[in-house]
Design a protein around this motif. Structure first.
Motif, PDB file in Angstrom:
ATOM      1  N   THR A   1      44.208  40.376  42.462  1.00  0.00           N
ATOM      2  CA  THR A   1      44.559  40.171  43.873  1.00  0.00           C
ATOM      3  C   THR A   1      45.991  40.614  44.156  1.00  0.00           C
ATOM      4  O   THR A   1      46.268  41.267  45.171  1.00  0.00           O
TER       5      THR A   1
ATOM      6  N   ARG B   1      46.268  44.430  44.084  1.00  0.00           N
ATOM      7  CA  ARG B   1      45.662  45.034  45.272  1.00  0.00           C
ATOM      8  C   ARG B   1      46.581  44.866  46.475  1.00  0.00           C
ATOM      9  O   ARG B   1      46.711  45.773  47.314  1.00  0.00           O
ATOM     10  N   ALA B   2      47.228  43.716  46.564  1.00  0.00           N
ATOM     11  CA  ALA B   2      48.164  43.488  47.675  1.00  0.00           C
ATOM     12  C   ALA B   2      49.340  44.460  47.587  1.00  0.00           C
ATOM     13  O   ALA B   2      49.771  45.034  48.595  1.00  0.00           O
TER      14      ALA B   2
ATOM     15  N   ALA C   1      42.324  42.019  49.608  1.00  0.00           N
ATOM     16  CA  ALA C   1      42.296  41.163  48.428  1.00  0.00           C
ATOM     17  C   ALA C   1      40.961  41.224  47.711  1.00  0.00           C
ATOM     18  O   ALA C   1      40.891  41.086  46.484  1.00  0.00           O
TER      19      ALA C   1
END
Length: 394
Positions: free
Chosen positions: A138, A141-142, A148
Motif C-alpha cells: 500500500t 503504491r501511494a 491503494a
C-alpha cells in the motif's frame, strides 16, 4: 405425463459422468478411422464408382460433424475454475497484507474438460506471483501515485481454435535487471549479452528459477512457473508474457479448444509423414535460393530472409542414404520464440485427425505431441513447433 416443453425435456440438462464422454470420444475416433479405411480401401482403386464417391463424401462430411459435436460435449465453462481462484485471492490478501481486487471476464468461455481440470494449479501459481511479486505494498503504491488497491484481472476468450486465458496486474512489472542477472548466473546468457525483454522473460519458466530474496507461503521456491510451463506443454498450449516497468505484467495462456481431434496439414519428408496443427501455420512457400542464407561456416544452419525478417530453418531428419529432392518447401509456423521455418519435401493434404498420445518408449520422441492416425491408415508424427524452436536450427 408432462408435455415436451422447455420445462419438460427441451432445454433441460443431463448429468453424464466424464468417463462416459471419454469412452464416446474414443469410440468416435475408432469409427472415424474405420470409415476412412473403408472409403480409401485399396480394393476400390481403379473402379468407376460415381455413386459410391458421392456417398463416401457425404459420409465423411457427416463423420466430421459427429467429431465436432462430440468434442463440444466435453466443453465446460471456465467459470468454476475462476470461482475457486477468487476464493484464493482472499487468502492472498491475508498472507501479503495487501488489498487486492480480482476482476474476471469471459467466465462463460468453454474449454475441454481435460483442460479445465488441469488449469487451476498453474493459474493459482500465476495469481500468487502477481499478488506477492507483482503488486506493490500500500505504501509503495501511494508513493507511485497508484490507488491503494492492487488490481489483478483474470480473463478468458475464444480465438479461433484456441482459448486465450490472461492474468494481468497493475503492479511494478518484471524486474529486467534482476532476472537477467539471475539468468547470467545460471549460464543462460553470456556475461555481456543484453537480450530483448521478449527473449528474456521465458527464462522464468526454467526449473528452480526465482529472483525472490525470501521464500514465503505464496512464492519464492522457483517451482510455480515451471509447473505452469510443464502443464501448458502437456496441453499443447503456449505462454506469452509482456511487462512494462511500473505499469504491470500480463501472462497469456494459449490453449487448444479441444484435445481429441486436430485439424492438420499432412507433410512428407523423406519416407516419413508429419502433421502440423493448422492454427500454428503462418505460411507455406517455395523460397528462391537467394532467400536461404547459410549463417555458419560449418554449413549446418540456414535462415530464410523474408520481408525484412530472418527466420531460422529447421530440417527434419531423413535417411543419410536419401538425397535431397531439390529446392525445399518451407512451412512457416508461429512460436513464442518467433517464426520458424520447417523444411519438408511435400505438402500432401489437410485432414482432421485422431491424435494418440505417445506412450512407453515413444515418450522419448522429441518435438512431438503424439501420433496422428490418417484416413489412409498411415501414421504421422504430430510436430510440436514450440519444442522444435527450442531445439534450434539443424
Amino acid at each position: 405425463m408432462l408435455p415436451v416443453t422447455e420445462k419438460g425435456i427441451e432445454g433441460g440438462l443431463l448429468r453424464i459422468p466424464a468417463d462416459k464422454i471419454g469412452r464416446l470420444m474414443d469410440l468416435i475416433g475408432e469409427l472415424s478411422l474405420s470409415v476412412s479405411a473403408a472409403v480409401h480401401s485399396p480394393d476400390l482403386a481403379g473402379l468407376d464408382l460415381p455413386d459410391f464417391e458421392a456417398a463416401s463424401h457425404h459420409l465423411s462430411t457427416i463423420m466430421r460433424d459427429v467429431q465436432d459435436a462430440a468434442s463440444e460435449l466435453r466443453l465446460v465453462d471456465v467459470e468454476e475454475v475462476f470461482k475457486r481462484l477468487r476464493r484464493m485471492v482472499r487468502e492472498m490478501e491475508r498472507e501479503t497484507g495487501k488489498t487486492i481486487e480480482l476482476i474476471t471476464h469471459g467466465a462463460e468461455t468453454r474449454v475441454d474438460k481435460l483442460v479445465a481440470d488441469r488449469l487451476y494449479e498453474p493459474l493459482l501459481h500465476v495469481l500468487r506471483n502477481a499478488a506477492d511479486h507483482g503488486l506493490e505494498t500500500t505504501a509503495q503504491r501511494a508513493a507511485a501515485g497508484k490507488p491503494a488497491t492492487g488490481v489483478i484481472t483474470l480473463g478468458a476468450s475464444q480465438r479461433g481454435n484456441e482459448v486465450l486465458i490472461t492474468v494481468s496486474d497493475d503492479g511494478r512489472g518484471l524486474n529486467y535487471a534482476k532476472i537477467l542477472a539471475k539468468a547470467k548466473e545460471r549460464g543462460l546468457f553470456g556475461p555481456t549479452e543484453q537480450p530483448e525483454p521478449d527473449k528474456l522473460w521465458p527464462v522464468i519458466f526454467q526449473p528452480g528459477f526465482s529472483t525472490a530474496e525470501a521464500v514465503t507461503n505464496l512464492s519464492g521456491r522457483g517451482v510455480g512457473m515451471d509447473v505452469l510451463n510443464t502443464t501448458l506443454s502437456a496441453l499443447r498450449g503456449r505462454i506469452t508474457i509482456s511487462s512494462l516497468a511500473g505499469k504491470g505484467s500480463r501472462v497469456a495462456l494459449h490453449i487448444p479448444l479441444t484435445l481429441a481431434f486436430l485439424d492438420c496439414i499432412i507433410l512428407r519428408h523423406g519416407p516419413r509423414l508429419f502433421a502440423l496443427p493448422i492454427d500454428t501455420i503462418e505460411e507455406i512457400l517455395s523460397p528462391n535460393l537467394d532467400q536461404i542464407v547459410r549463417i555458419r561456416a560449418t554449413g549446418t544452419s540456414d535462415v530464410l530472409r523474408q520481408g525484412g525478417r530472418t527466420i531460422p530453418i529447421i530440417r527434419l531428419p531423413r535417411p543419410e542414404t536419401m538425397a535431397e529432392p531439390g529446392p525445399p518447401i518451407l512451412v512457416i509456423v508461429t512460436t513464442s520464440a518467433g517464426p520458424l521455418a520447417i523444411s519438408v519435401d511435400e505438402v500432401m493434404d489437410r485432414q482432421q485427425v485422431v491424435m494418440k498420445p505417445l506412450q512407453g518408449r515413444l515418450e522419448a520422441l522429441t518435438a512431438s505431441w503424439g501420433l496422428a492416425l490418417l484416413n489412409t491408415g498411415e501414421v504421422a508424427t504430430v510436430l510440436d513447433s514450440e519444442r522444435l524452436a527450442g531445439k534450434g536450427a539443424a
